[in-house]
Design a protein around this motif. Structure first.
Motif, PDB file in Angstrom:
ATOM      1  N   HIS A   1       5.432  11.377  -8.814  1.00  0.00           N
ATOM      2  CA  HIS A   1       5.780   9.958  -8.992  1.00  0.00           C
ATOM      3  C   HIS A   1       6.302   9.328  -7.706  1.00  0.00           C
ATOM      4  O   HIS A   1       6.449   8.107  -7.638  1.00  0.00           O
ATOM      5  CB  HIS A   1       6.822   9.803 -10.107  1.00  0.00           C
ATOM      6  N   TRP A   2       6.566  10.140  -6.678  1.00  0.00           N
ATOM      7  CA  TRP A   2       7.040   9.604  -5.403  1.00  0.00           C
ATOM      8  C   TRP A   2       5.952   9.497  -4.347  1.00  0.00           C
ATOM      9  O   TRP A   2       6.234   9.060  -3.225  1.00  0.00           O
ATOM     10  CB  TRP A   2       8.181  10.465  -4.855  1.00  0.00           C
ATOM     11  N   VAL A   3       4.726   9.901  -4.632  1.00  0.00           N
ATOM     12  CA  VAL A   3       3.675   9.817  -3.615  1.00  0.00           C
ATOM     13  C   VAL A   3       3.204   8.371  -3.493  1.00  0.00           C
ATOM     14  O   VAL A   3       3.196   7.615  -4.466  1.00  0.00           O
ATOM     15  CB  VAL A   3       2.491  10.751  -3.933  1.00  0.00           C
ATOM     16  N   ASN A   4       2.809   7.990  -2.298  1.00  0.00           N
ATOM     17  CA  ASN A   4       2.345   6.625  -2.056  1.00  0.00           C
ATOM     18  C   ASN A   4       0.918   6.404  -2.533  1.00  0.00           C
ATOM     19  O   ASN A   4       0.552   5.299  -2.915  1.00  0.00           O
ATOM     20  CB  ASN A   4       2.442   6.299  -0.560  1.00  0.00           C
ATOM     21  N   ASP A   5       0.110   7.450  -2.500  1.00  0.00           N
ATOM     22  CA  ASP A   5      -1.300   7.324  -2.856  1.00  0.00           C
ATOM     23  C   ASP A   5      -1.620   8.390  -3.904  1.00  0.00           C
ATOM     24  O   ASP A   5      -2.083   9.484  -3.579  1.00  0.00           O
ATOM     25  CB  ASP A   5      -2.172   7.505  -1.605  1.00  0.00           C
ATOM     26  N   LEU A   6      -1.377   8.059  -5.166  1.00  0.00           N
ATOM     27  CA  LEU A   6      -1.593   9.026  -6.240  1.00  0.00           C
ATOM     28  C   LEU A   6      -3.063   9.421  -6.383  1.00  0.00           C
ATOM     29  O   LEU A   6      -3.358  10.607  -6.584  1.00  0.00           O
ATOM     30  CB  LEU A   6      -1.044   8.478  -7.557  1.00  0.00           C
TER      31      LEU A   6
ATOM     32  N   ARG B   1       0.822  -1.205   0.000  1.00  0.00           N
ATOM     33  CA  ARG B   1       0.000   0.000   0.000  1.00  0.00           C
ATOM     34  C   ARG B   1       0.855   1.253   0.000  1.00  0.00           C
ATOM     35  O   ARG B   1       0.439   2.298  -0.464  1.00  0.00           O
ATOM     36  CB  ARG B   1      -0.929  -0.005   1.213  1.00  0.00           C
ATOM     37  N   SER B   2       2.041   1.198   0.578  1.00  0.00           N
ATOM     38  CA  SER B   2       2.935   2.336   0.649  1.00  0.00           C
ATOM     39  C   SER B   2       4.290   1.930   0.081  1.00  0.00           C
ATOM     40  O   SER B   2       5.184   1.517   0.822  1.00  0.00           O
ATOM     41  CB  SER B   2       3.092   2.804   2.113  1.00  0.00           C
ATOM     42  N   PRO B   3       4.435   2.009  -1.225  1.00  0.00           N
ATOM     43  CA  PRO B   3       5.675   1.509  -1.836  1.00  0.00           C
ATOM     44  C   PRO B   3       6.905   2.337  -1.517  1.00  0.00           C
ATOM     45  O   PRO B   3       8.022   1.832  -1.610  1.00  0.00           O
ATOM     46  CB  PRO B   3       5.364   1.551  -3.334  1.00  0.00           C
ATOM     47  N   PHE B   4       6.727   3.606  -1.123  1.00  0.00           N
ATOM     48  CA  PHE B   4       7.874   4.489  -0.955  1.00  0.00           C
ATOM     49  C   PHE B   4       8.057   4.918   0.501  1.00  0.00           C
ATOM     50  O   PHE B   4       7.086   5.145   1.224  1.00  0.00           O
ATOM     51  CB  PHE B   4       7.719   5.746  -1.822  1.00  0.00           C
ATOM     52  N   ASP B   5       9.309   5.039   0.883  1.00  0.00           N
ATOM     53  CA  ASP B   5       9.686   5.566   2.192  1.00  0.00           C
ATOM     54  C   ASP B   5       9.759   7.088   2.071  1.00  0.00           C
ATOM     55  O   ASP B   5      10.763   7.641   1.623  1.00  0.00           O
ATOM     56  CB  ASP B   5      11.036   4.973   2.611  1.00  0.00           C
ATOM     57  N   ARG B   6       8.704   7.762   2.469  1.00  0.00           N
ATOM     58  CA  ARG B   6       8.617   9.209   2.277  1.00  0.00           C
ATOM     59  C   ARG B   6       9.645   9.962   3.126  1.00  0.00           C
ATOM     60  O   ARG B   6      10.138  11.016   2.721  1.00  0.00           O
ATOM     61  CB  ARG B   6       7.214   9.694   2.607  1.00  0.00           C
ATOM     62  N   GLN B   7       9.941   9.456   4.307  1.00  0.00           N
ATOM     63  CA  GLN B   7      10.947  10.114   5.136  1.00  0.00           C
ATOM     64  C   GLN B   7      12.331  10.031   4.488  1.00  0.00           C
ATOM     65  O   GLN B   7      13.110  10.976   4.536  1.00  0.00           O
ATOM     66  CB  GLN B   7      10.961   9.483   6.530  1.00  0.00           C
ATOM     67  N   LEU B   8      12.642   8.880   3.877  1.00  0.00           N
ATOM     68  CA  LEU B   8      13.903   8.753   3.170  1.00  0.00           C
ATOM     69  C   LEU B   8      13.938   9.692   1.970  1.00  0.00           C
ATOM     70  O   LEU B   8      14.979  10.310   1.685  1.00  0.00           O
ATOM     71  CB  LEU B   8      14.108   7.304   2.717  1.00  0.00           C
ATOM     72  N   LYS B   9      12.831   9.804   1.251  1.00  0.00           N
ATOM     73  CA  LYS B   9      12.792  10.713   0.102  1.00  0.00           C
ATOM     74  C   LYS B   9      13.020  12.157   0.548  1.00  0.00           C
ATOM     75  O   LYS B   9      13.732  12.915  -0.135  1.00  0.00           O
ATOM     76  CB  LYS B   9      11.452  10.575  -0.621  1.00  0.00           C
ATOM     77  N   ARG B  10      12.451  12.540   1.670  1.00  0.00           N
ATOM     78  CA  ARG B  10      12.684  13.896   2.191  1.00  0.00           C
ATOM     79  C   ARG B  10      14.164  14.102   2.499  1.00  0.00           C
ATOM     80  O   ARG B  10      14.752  15.144   2.172  1.00  0.00           O
ATOM     81  CB  ARG B  10      11.839  14.110   3.445  1.00  0.00           C
ATOM     82  N   LYS B  11      14.809  13.104   3.103  1.00  0.00           N
ATOM     83  CA  LYS B  11      16.239  13.212   3.406  1.00  0.00           C
ATOM     84  C   LYS B  11      17.062  13.305   2.125  1.00  0.00           C
ATOM     85  O   LYS B  11      18.030  14.082   2.054  1.00  0.00           O
ATOM     86  CB  LYS B  11      16.687  12.011   4.236  1.00  0.00           C
ATOM     87  N   GLN B  12      16.693  12.524   1.109  1.00  0.00           N
ATOM     88  CA  GLN B  12      17.420  12.567  -0.155  1.00  0.00           C
ATOM     89  C   GLN B  12      17.321  13.948  -0.805  1.00  0.00           C
ATOM     90  O   GLN B  12      18.318  14.493  -1.303  1.00  0.00           O
ATOM     91  CB  GLN B  12      16.873  11.495  -1.098  1.00  0.00           C
ATOM     92  N   LYS B  13      16.125  14.524  -0.792  1.00  0.00           N
ATOM     93  CA  LYS B  13      15.939  15.844  -1.406  1.00  0.00           C
ATOM     94  C   LYS B  13      16.645  16.930  -0.604  1.00  0.00           C
ATOM     95  O   LYS B  13      17.220  17.869  -1.184  1.00  0.00           O
ATOM     96  CB  LYS B  13      14.437  16.140  -1.532  1.00  0.00           C
TER      97      LYS B  13
END
Length: 344
Positions: free
Chosen positions: A163-168, A45-57
């Motif tokens: 493209h990085w959101v978990n729930d488009l 249901r949540s393919p992406f780690d949003r906290q990791l994406k925030r750290k990457q950006k």
């Protein structure tokens, strides 16, 4: 204007969280909730780690020369801005979802947009926003949890962020909700054929060296699904088109370096934590062999979906009912024959 100033500024545009706090606290609470629900065990249901994406950006925005890696975002941001100019009206209040450093705003002027809210989950990106003649307000917020009231904006734009959101579907509903009636959403996101060269090279190298492969390129939405999801969110008069941008690099490692500099490293929960050195070298050789050019460079393809959707209003033009036409398309042949006869 930065997010800190916003807290004491136009707060009427922001909706309160259950704690009664404004945007900064609302964003933090939403991020924690998303992180709690998006565990590795719930990757379906949540393919992406949003906290990791925030750290990457945030990491990418703090690099000595972050603008060095902005070439793709600036190109697509300009193409989104072109679509804004195609609409012959001035938008009093607009929102840029996932704005980054303001890749769309730099191409807009006051004749198109009078005031712009810029939203991004990475606070460091908002500190590096580019200059623009439009008055702007920067808000730290997650694209999946827009902290604005319903029917607020005349225009919402987004470029290479969704493209990085978990729930488009939910993200599209949020955008539709904050739009005013007869407001328009103009967006761009990566498509399914993005980085297919890198994906194939890594998979073949892992199969050869390790007997199996793991996903190293994040999953992308198919173009046939985008229009359907926009329609389900409530948008009408939809337009979805695709384009490809091909960038040449010296080799595979330069492709991966630039992706990291863009903040586009993989953040899927099911990503493989490491790649063996032998596998990486094999992938680079396969990349060069399969896709290399005569000059020694290798291409990286980025497929872009551009989408436009309107929020319904009674005054909008609507297509005529089926069967209401008074002229047949077959009569066009008669017109052509008549014109040819007149010329003789």
């Amino acid at each position: 204007m930065r997010a800190a100033a916003l807290l004491g500024g136009p707060s009427s545009l922001l909706r309160r969280a259950s704690s009664g706090c404004w945007c900064r606290r609302f964003w933090a609470a939403s991020g924690e909730a998303a992180a709690a629900s998006a565990s590795p065990g719930s990757g379906a249901r949540s393919p992406f780690d949003r906290q990791l994406k925030r750290k990457q950006k945030n990491w990418a925005a703090l690099q000595p020369e972050p603008a060095k890696y902005d070439y793709l975002r600036e190109e697509v941001g300009g193409r989104v801005a072109d679509r804004v100019y195609d609409i012959a009206r001035t938008f009093p209040l607009a929102l840029d979802v996932g704005c980054g450093s303001g890749y769309i705003a730099q191409y807009l002027n006051k004749e198109a947009v009078e005031k712009l809210f810029q939203v991004d989950m990475a606070e460091n990106a908002l500190k590096n926003t580019m200059e623009t003649e439009i008055p702007t307000v920067s808000v730290v917020a997650d694209e999946e949890f827009l902290p604005f009231k319903e029917d607020t904006f005349d225009l919402v734009v987004s470029s290479l962020s969704l493209h990085w959101v978990n729930d488009l579907p939910k993200a599209f509903r949020e955008i539709h909700q904050v739009l005013k009636p007869d407001g328009v959403f103009i967006g761009a996101m990566f498509g399914g054929e993005t980085l297919y060269e890198l994906r194939c090279s890594l998979q073949l190298a892992e199969l050869e060296r390790e007997g199996g492969f793991s996903p190293h390129i994040s999953p992308f939405t198919d173009v046939t699904d985008v229009g359907h999801l926009l329609g389900r969110a409530g948008f009408n008069t939809l337009t979805v088109d695709t384009d490809e941008i091909q960038v040449n690099y010296p080799g595979m490692f330069e492709v991966m370096e630039d992706l990291q500099g863009m903040g586009e490293s993989n953040c899927s929960w099911n990503r493989k934590p490491i790649l063996h050195r032998e596998t990486m070298l094999a992938a680079a050789a396969i990349y060069q062999e399969m896709y290399g050019s005569n000059d020694g460079s290798v291409p990286a393809t980025f497929q872009i979906y551009y989408m436009i959707g309107w929020k319904f209003q009674e005054s909008q033009a609507r297509p005529a009912q089926r069967g209401s036409a008074t002229v047949s398309l077959g009569d066009l042949a008669k017109i052509n024959a008549f014109i040819s006869g007149e010329k003789k």
